[in-house]
Write an enzyme that holds these catalytic residues in place. Sequence first.
Site, PDB file in Angstrom:
ATOM      1  N   HIS A   1       0.838  -1.209   0.000  1.00 31.82           N
ATOM      2  CA  HIS A   1       0.000   0.000   0.000  1.00 31.82           C
ATOM      3  C   HIS A   1       0.874   1.261   0.000  1.00 31.82           C
ATOM      4  O   HIS A   1       0.733   2.120  -0.863  1.00 31.82           O
ATOM      5  CB  HIS A   1      -0.916  -0.038   1.234  1.00 31.82           C
ATOM      6  CG  HIS A   1      -1.813   1.147   1.386  1.00 31.82           C
ATOM      7  ND1 HIS A   1      -3.171   1.091   1.185  1.00 31.82           N
ATOM      8  CD2 HIS A   1      -1.543   2.431   1.724  1.00 31.82           C
ATOM      9  CE1 HIS A   1      -3.699   2.283   1.395  1.00 31.82           C
ATOM     10  NE2 HIS A   1      -2.720   3.122   1.732  1.00 31.82           N
ATOM     11  N   GLU A   2       1.798   1.309   0.936  1.00 29.63           N
ATOM     12  CA  GLU A   2       2.628   2.525   1.034  1.00 29.63           C
ATOM     13  C   GLU A   2       3.536   2.666  -0.179  1.00 29.63           C
ATOM     14  O   GLU A   2       3.728   3.769  -0.693  1.00 29.63           O
ATOM     15  CB  GLU A   2       3.458   2.507   2.321  1.00 29.63           C
ATOM     16  CG  GLU A   2       2.638   2.558   3.619  1.00 29.63           C
ATOM     17  CD  GLU A   2       1.701   3.754   3.691  1.00 29.63           C
ATOM     18  OE1 GLU A   2       1.982   4.801   3.056  1.00 29.63           O
ATOM     19  OE2 GLU A   2       0.654   3.652   4.363  1.00 29.63           O
TER      20      GLU A   2
HETATM   21 ZN    ZN Z   1      -2.767   5.156   2.087  1.00 29.82          ZN
END
Ligand code: ZN
Length: 628
Positions: free
Chosen positions: A440-441
Amino acid sequence: MEMNDKKKRWSMLLYVLIALSILMLLRSFVYPNVMGSLVEETSYSEFLKAVDEGEVTEVDLTTDTQEITYATGEGESRKVYKTTQFPNDATLVERLENANVKFSAHLPDETASLLVYLLINLLPLAIFLGGGYLLNRQLRKQMGEDNNMSFGGGFGFGGGLGRSGAKEVKGEETGKSFRDVAGQDEAKESLQEIVGFLKNPERYAAIGAKLPHGALLVGPPGTGKTLLAKAVAGEANVPFFSISGSEFVEMFVGRGAAKVRDLFRQANEKAPCIVFIDEIDAVGKRRDSGLTSNDEREQTLNQLLAEMDGFDNHKGIVVFAATNRPESLDPALTRPGRFDRRIPVELPDLAGREAILKLHANDVRMEPGIDFGVIARQTPGASGADLANMINEAALRAVRMGRARVTQNDILESVDVVIAGEKKKSTVLSEHEKEVVSYHETGHAIVAAVQDGKAPVSKITIVPRTSGALGFTMQAEEDEHYLTTREEYKQKIAVLCGGRAAEELIFGQMTSGAANDIERATRIARAMVTQLGMSDRFGMMALGQARNQYLGGDATLTCSEGTAQEVDAEVQRLVEEGHQTALETLRKNRFKLHEIAHYLQKKETITGEEFMRILTRDDGFAPKMPQE
Ligand code: ZN
Ligand code: ADP
Ligand code: MG
């Protein structure tokens, strides 16, 4: 003052009531015990038995009440008892004579018993009242005459009810000057004139120049509004009366207005001086604001308006007020002759942030050679209070680490703490969740980096924070800029969509981790459509009105219902466009996404340089970077 007297009487009555009920409690629980231990009550038959057995030495009868008081034993072993004579017992005298008892009778002693009665009942009352009064006076003395807050409400005997509660601090004692305020040069410049006026009101009066009665400090929370007002008092060396708007609005009707009156009376005595009303929106809200009208507040506001018109500003009283919701203020407050000067106190820019950091760093021991510019660049949007807090957090961290000086690294860590909250040790992510958060990051970071590189990634971390974030990607602006283009907004939306896009692409699933991203992306898109004139559909039409601009509030829509539906559709289109851009970018850079995400999962925190090194390493998968 009528109000005051009434309230004074009320509190007096309250006090007496409390005293009386305590007295009753005493009478029913304590006195009987005290008396009982002295004189024991017995039955009549027991008394007769004692007489017959020759134990009784002395008897005394009160004729009216038929009460018999008798004693047994002599000297040390003497004991006194009490009983009531059985009606018509004619044999008693005979018995007493037989037993050789000394006996007597007397009429009830009216005056003596009245005296005892009064003593028993009124003495405690007197003690209560006197004690209450002394206590009240003592406390008032300790708190200072000017500063009787809620205490006067409960036990107010003397004067002082309805006093303003404004804390007067001698000008010298605010201890602040413009040197304590970093940045904010424009604000300081506009305030300089007021300082001159306060120092020398006669000079202005001689020419016939009127100075503003009041100035309104407007800006987001924590930008130094209170600090600036204090600094003006310090610079001009005049007394500083400060009161917070919420203090005005109190329980008792009529107090707010009385407080305003009293505040200005005090100020008038001490002029030249500064009156500072913090959070003025608490009293100064528009009076017509619909159903929730508040009489107390309106009265207070009216009194404030009247006072501001009334005072003689040749003497040199300047009223400052601070607010972060200027648009909610009553227009009557801002018309000429009242708060006619408006001094914006904005969030600090790059140079301002650096100056504030340096100023606060003076108070703590720092390792030499710290680069505050780097930290300032990482903290766009931080207020002065945030920055001051960062320095303090850094100092706390240094102590925790057992060091005597604060290092650059301490400050960088504390930036994270202030932005995202303390690291949360209790949250332990499973390896799978860690993997999801890493992707995600990394998704955010890659979308940010591959689009134009104006705000490069400076840090990625997947350490859970107390704020609830499971990780974050930090972008630092290269330079300060004040205009944002439509393209940049679109890129921002795409970057925000990058996290979810990565999850979808790699795991084919959606998680709750994107909630905040979605909210922010939607807010940007909505602003583009309704306020910034950046949608194809509506062009330059304003569809909303900004609310609470300093508190990050959204706009309220000002369009018809049908249009509102179209606005939603347009917003949705913009966000979806960003989502598709993000998906496409990540698809193209899938290999880098895998590599960086796994690296991040292992290391938990990586710097912007590490990230860029992997991303741009020429292995046939490196993306074409803009501006390079
Ligand atoms: Zn995020
Ligand atoms: P506001 O009244 O605008 O909400 P304050 O004046 O109470 O903010 O500021 C809170 C704290 O933040 C101050 O005590 C000070 O330590 C710090 N601060 C804010 N702005 C500045 C600034 N420009 N220079 C130095 N310190 C600042
Ligand atoms: Mg303040």
